[in-house]
Scaffold this active site. Structure first.
Site, PDB file in Angstrom:
ATOM      1  N   ASP A 231      -7.969   4.849  -8.842  1.00 61.80           N
ATOM      2  CA  ASP A 231      -8.826   5.021  -7.669  1.00 61.80           C
ATOM      3  C   ASP A 231      -9.475   6.398  -7.685  1.00 61.80           C
ATOM      4  O   ASP A 231      -8.846   7.397  -8.066  1.00 61.80           O
ATOM      5  CB  ASP A 231      -8.016   4.904  -6.385  1.00 61.80           C
TER       6      ASP A 231
ATOM      7  N   ASP B 108      -6.125  -7.155  -6.440  1.00 58.23           N
ATOM      8  CA  ASP B 108      -5.546  -5.836  -6.646  1.00 58.23           C
ATOM      9  C   ASP B 108      -4.043  -5.935  -6.915  1.00 58.23           C
ATOM     10  O   ASP B 108      -3.401  -6.934  -6.592  1.00 58.23           O
ATOM     11  CB  ASP B 108      -5.800  -4.977  -5.408  1.00 58.23           C
TER      12      ASP B 108
END
Length: 445
Positions: free
Chosen positions: A343, A283
């Protein structure tokens, strides 16, 4: 930064459309009518975290990273400009000027015409890029359960044990259990467990003992200013590189061209692999491609790819590398799965109004616009299924995930699901499609 004109277009201004390809996973991406505004960062921090930090877009322009496509709306072919040759990925801009559309770029690009509309042009371009850059073989991506949207950064080893028991009780088709952010003592201190979490090694053993694959989240190129790594090894950082501010601290970048920093990075992933983890969610990896002063004088995108190669060598070819917050084109050939939108969240609209930020609308728009990449460059990840009571418009989000060909991951605490949520989760936990899919384009908002 210099942009040179590379073409111009006459069009039907009522029907012409432009496709902007965003830089990384969280960058807004979509098709817009000429004259309609495209999404832009709401804050300087968002420019760093979610857009191309060193190439902001001037007012009144459109910009694609590595590619921009224009449907002139007059019945003629789509005209697509994309980067060519070695070196960095160019930005391609479009602006209206004196009744014409002018295309410019800050690096070498080539123009290719495509018949059949923008969707056909994007698929053709993705196939051409795959032939040139050689993505990894598309491998089966079975469903997973992820800790993030249920436990956030307070996850514990005990929480994982609870979910393993519920997966077994409900006989859910979960292949991999992914431990997300929250286990680590600091951003960069990946091998030190957070007090109160438990043990990553014991967690991996527990997951594997249940017959599942163990996955773990790492932000491999970030170094938090509060971390031990930052304090003890400032010489391992990319000089002048600002990776933003998260976790209540400034973020710096690990210089993978420094031999000692490279050895550290490889050692982190070797240890996690030895503990039993085989799925690695990488990430915030945009950080690895940020410009700055490195030990070796190489292009930032080359440094980014060097970092991915170090990780791959450490974990082996059979492990799964799962990109997120990742520059898209430079990641081809390195990752198996790629997040293709921001997200998701328990709410629909991003709270700031910037659709690079978490929200179901943000995740859907970008993921839908990039569906053409699935099974061409990697397995797409549209983000997790969250359908517990209290999630806004959970039926619509579940329907979107059901229509995607990409990775299926659940992320609710399973004990919080009602009957509908459990039945929907069970239905959606299916392997990813092994062939490209198409979701009809949704107008950008």
């Amino acid at each position: 930064m210099r942009f040179d004109e590379v073409g111009e277009i006459s069009c039907d201004p009522r029907r012409a459309r432009v496709f902007e390809q965003g830089w990384q996973s969280w960058s807004p991406t979509g098709t817009y009518r000429i004259g309609d505004p495209a999404p832009r960062p709401a804050t300087p921090l968002n420019q760093i975290l979610c857009y191309r930090p060193d190439t902001p877009v001037p007012d009144g322009s459109y910009q694609g990273e590595g590619m921009l496509a224009v449907d002139p709306g007059d019945g003629g072919p789509v005209r697509l400009w994309s980067g060519t040759g070695p070196g960095g990925i160019p930005s391609v801009r479009l602006r209206a000027e004196d009744g014409r559309l002018v295309v410019s770029a800050n690096g070498p690009v080539a123009e290719t015409p495509y018949d059949g509309g923008i969707e056909a042009a994007l698929a053709g371009w993705a196939d051409a890029v795959a032939a040139e850059r050689g993505p990894r073989p598309i491998r089966a991506a079975p469903p997973l359960w992820c800790s993030w949207y249920g436990y956030w950064d307070k996850v514990t080893e005990s929480d994982i044990a609870t979910e393993i028991a519920l997966i077994r009780r409900h006989a859910l088709d979960v292949d991999t259990i992914l431990l997300d952010d929250g286990y680590e003592a600091g951003i960069g201190d990946w091998l030190v467990d957070r007090p109160g979490f438990g043990s990553t090694a014991a967690t991996a053993d527990r997951i594997r003992g249940a017959g599942k694959r163990a996955g773990i989240w790492v932000a491999p190129f970030l170094v938090g200013a509060a971390s031990t790594l930052h304090r003890e090894h400032p010489d391992w950082l990319v000089g002048g590189a600002d990776a933003g501010h998260m976790w209540d601290q400034d973020l710096r970048v690990l210089d993978v061209t420094h031999p000692d920093a490279a050895e550290y990075l490889a050692g982190v992933f070797q240890e996690l692999s030895w503990q039993g983890f085989t799925h690695f969610k990488l990430d915030y990896v945009y950080a690895g491609a940020l410009p700055g002063r490195r030990h070796a004088d190489i292009h930032p995108e080359d440094a980014y790819q060097l970092g991915l190669r170090l990780i791959r060598q450490a974990v082996g070819d059979d492990a799964t590398l799962h990109g997120c917050g990742a520059p898209l084109i430079p990641s081809i050939g390195h990752v198996d799965i790629m997040r293709v939108g921001p997200d998701v969240a328990p709410y629909v609209q991003p709270k700031s109004g910037d659709i690079s930020q978490p929200g179901q609308l943000s995740a859907r728009l970008a993921s839908q616009a990039r569906e053409f990449l699935h099974a061409r460059w990697w397995v797409n990840d549209p983000d997790c299924v969250i359908v517990r009571p209290g999630v806004e418009e959970r039926e619509q989000w579940a329907a979107f995930v059901a229509g995607s060909g990409g990775l299926r991951g659940a992320s609710d605490p399973l004990g919080a699901l009602d009957d509908w949520g459990l039945a929907t989760t069970r239905e959606l936990l299916r392997p990813a499609a092994m062939a490209p899919t198409l979701i009809p384009a949704e107008p950008a908002r």
